[in-house]
Design a protein around this motif. Structure first.
Motif, mmCIF file in Angstrom:
data_model
loop_
_atom_site.group_PDB
_atom_site.id
_atom_site.type_symbol
_atom_site.label_atom_id
_atom_site.label_comp_id
_atom_site.label_asym_id
_atom_site.label_seq_id
_atom_site.Cartn_x
_atom_site.Cartn_y
_atom_site.Cartn_z
ATOM 1 N N LEU A 1 44.111 15.193 -13.620
ATOM 2 C CA LEU A 1 42.569 14.989 -13.785
ATOM 3 C C LEU A 1 42.019 14.893 -15.171
ATOM 4 O O LEU A 1 41.292 14.347 -15.469
ATOM 5 N N GLU B 1 33.547 7.980 -8.302
ATOM 6 C CA GLU B 1 33.613 8.183 -8.837
ATOM 7 C C GLU B 1 34.739 9.682 -9.037
ATOM 8 O O GLU B 1 35.869 9.755 -9.519
ATOM 9 N N ARG B 2 33.665 10.426 -8.965
ATOM 10 C CA ARG B 2 34.566 11.814 -9.194
ATOM 11 C C ARG B 2 35.181 12.158 -7.419
ATOM 12 O O ARG B 2 36.400 12.268 -7.726
ATOM 13 N N ARG C 1 29.209 10.301 -7.942
ATOM 14 C CA ARG C 1 29.559 11.506 -7.544
ATOM 15 C C ARG C 1 31.332 10.668 -6.709
ATOM 16 O O ARG C 1 32.418 10.984 -6.274
ATOM 17 N N ALA D 1 39.934 12.505 -17.195
ATOM 18 C CA ALA D 1 39.055 13.265 -18.861
ATOM 19 C C ALA D 1 38.990 12.386 -19.656
ATOM 20 O O ALA D 1 38.428 12.475 -20.016
ATOM 21 N N VAL E 1 29.082 11.346 -14.291
ATOM 22 C CA VAL E 1 29.768 11.139 -13.498
ATOM 23 C C VAL E 1 29.382 10.748 -12.229
ATOM 24 O O VAL E 1 28.699 11.675 -11.715
#
Length: 509
Positions: free
Chosen positions: A151, A13-14, A11, A155, A9
């Protein structure tokens, strides 16, 4: 679904997932501060159960625990008005010792959530706290427990669809269920159940998308064991995970190997969480005794009348839809609108049934994920039907009982909405429309709740509402306003990011 590599993923997007999760946490805090004390479902009983454990009163058999006189006195103080005169917890326990004759039904559940609450109360030296501050402290702890659900939603959707934009919308979709925030930010044993249910669903999506490592299997067993140790609504997750582990790795692992893995994960679950339910079977000859038995004794239907299937279905449908989407209040007396909740339910059901289970890469995962909410609905309906036949009351139907499997519904919805046969512009516009609709429904929900509780159920919030909050709210109204502004700014930031051409991509990196 075959085992395929999943890209890392990015960075950026995180970062946006972190922002969305933080905004969801603030959203829960806002609900914890807006809803008056004891106005969440069964909150007085949940607080009382935590006080029982914190004071060393133990955990009696179902139907034999009674509400403390201290909590009943707190209820009376709230009814009297000005919070500046309210007592500390120690003051209530000293002035009103012992238990009342009112049954507290919560001892039908495992004491797990209440042990956690008792530890928190003791750490905060709860005796010196005003009782409403102790209650808000427990609400905020529950809000912290539920915050990671955003979160986990991201996920889970990301794992199944591989779409960054769909995953972020999956997290944003939680705002469209005001009842989730109302429950998750109250004193309740649902908060840890929501968190553990979300973890179990996320791990299930990993198993179904090719993560066949032993540590993932072990972690699933541990999470499932903790879930069933917390509340009975977690029990349907056991056959759900059995179905998942039997399906996971099909075409890669042989059936005997998958069967062995299923036995292993259920064995870990049983070692952690089965003892409470085995104890019930030995002591009470039933899996979960009814803590409401003393409150709803059996009685026959009146002469010339009998059970009505239409009446049962009508009440069940209305109650389920209303209390799933948004019906805050101790007795679910507030509603964001029966028409709105019915339309939302029908739209979601049509899209799910029509497009979530079609042929394709995600079909096997979709069928497995549908098991958990289907079992919760089936068990709840069967229990409610039995209670109706015994007591003539349609009781025990609550949309919030589906929340442990909420992430299953979020993932299935993400799969289904992406398959809608829309023209090019419609397909591009749909995620943008949803990104605005989700926070809009949430805003409507909290506006209705605030107006009901602080404006005497007569309309939207006003200057008089602010005065009432200052008189009996747990914190200054300015703090509530600051949290509300931060939530709106957070929503706007995420929505603008989704709308921007250089925002979150809909494609797999």
């Amino acid at each position: 679904m075959q085992s395929e590599p999943h890209p890392a993923v990015p960075r950026r997007e995180r970062l946006w997932v972190g922002v969305t999760t933080a905004v969801f946490g603030l959203w829960l805090v806002l609900w914890a501060l807006v809803v008056p004390a004891f106005q969440a479902p069964d909150e007085a009983a949940h607080l009382d159960a935590a006080v029982h454990v914190a004071t060393g009163s133990g955990w009696p058999a179902p139907g034999t625990m009674h509400v403390t006189n201290a909590v009943r006195a707190a209820l009376q103080e709230q009814a009297d008005g000005d919070s500046s005169t309210w007592s500390t917890v120690s003051g209530l326990l000293t002035a009103h010792p012992g238990d009342s004759t009112t049954v507290n039904q919560m001892s039908q559940h495992p004491p797990t959530a209440y042990v956690v609450d008792a530890v928190v109360l003791r750490a905060l030296h709860y005796g010196s706290l005003r009782w409403d501050h102790a209650l808000v402290a427990l609400r905020l702890v529950d809000a912290v427990l539920v915050t990671p659900l955003a979160l986990l939603a991201w996920a889970s959707v990301r794992r199944v669809t591989r779409s960054p934009r769909a995953a972020l919308l999956g997290a944003l979709a939680l705002f469209a269920v005001p009842q989730l925030a109302s429950i998750g930010a109250s004193v309740t044993n649902d908060a840890p159940t929501l968190l553990l249910g979300g973890v179990v669903v996320w791990l299930a999506t990993r198993l179904l998308t090719g993560d066949l490592r032993r540590r993932t299997l072990l972690t699933t067993g541990v999470a499932l064991g903790l879930l069933v140790w917390t509340k009975g609504t977690g029990l349907p997750a056991v056959p759900f995970i059995a179905a998942v582990t039997l399906a996971a790795g099909a075409g890669v692992l042989t059936f005997p190997r998958r069967l062995l893995r299923t036995v292993a994960v259920l064995g870990v679950t049983a070692a952690i969480g089965a003892w409470w339910w085995l104890r019930n079977l030995v002591r009470f000859h039933t899996l979960q005794p009814d803590g409401y038995a003393a409150l709803r004794p059996a009685r026959p239907f009146p002469d010339g009348q009998g059970p009505s299937v239409w009446h049962f279905l009508d009440v069940s449908w209305g109650t389920l839809t209303r209390t799933f989407w948004g019906s805050p209040g101790q007795r679910a007396q507030v509603s964001i609108g029966d028409l709105l909740t019915a339309v939302l339910t029908l739209v979601v059901l049509v899209v799910l049934v029509g497009w979530a289970f079609r042929r394709g890469r995600t079909r096997r995962a979709a069928w497995c994920l549908a098991v958990f909410p289907a079992l919760l609905l089936l068990v709840q309906t069967a229990s409610s039907a039995r209670a109706y036949l015994d007591t003539t009351q349609v009781a025990g139907t609550q949309g919030r009982y589906l929340f442990p499997a909420l992430l299953c519904l979020v993932v299935l919805s993400a799969v289904a909405w992406r398959r809608l046969p829309l023209p090019g512009r419609g397909r591009a516009a749909l995620p943008l429309v949803l990104s605005v609709a989700f926070p809009a429904i949430g805003t409507w929900g909290i506006a209705v709740a605030a107006g009901w509780f602080w404006n005497t159920a007569s309309g939207p919030i006003s200057a008089a509402s602010v005065d009432r909050y200052e008189a009996s709210g747990p914190v200054p109204f300015a703090l509530v306003a600051v949290v509300g502004v931060l939530v709106v700014v957070g929503w706007a930031t995420v929505v603008v990011r989704l709308w921007a051409p250089s925002g979150v991509s809909s494609r797999t990196p």
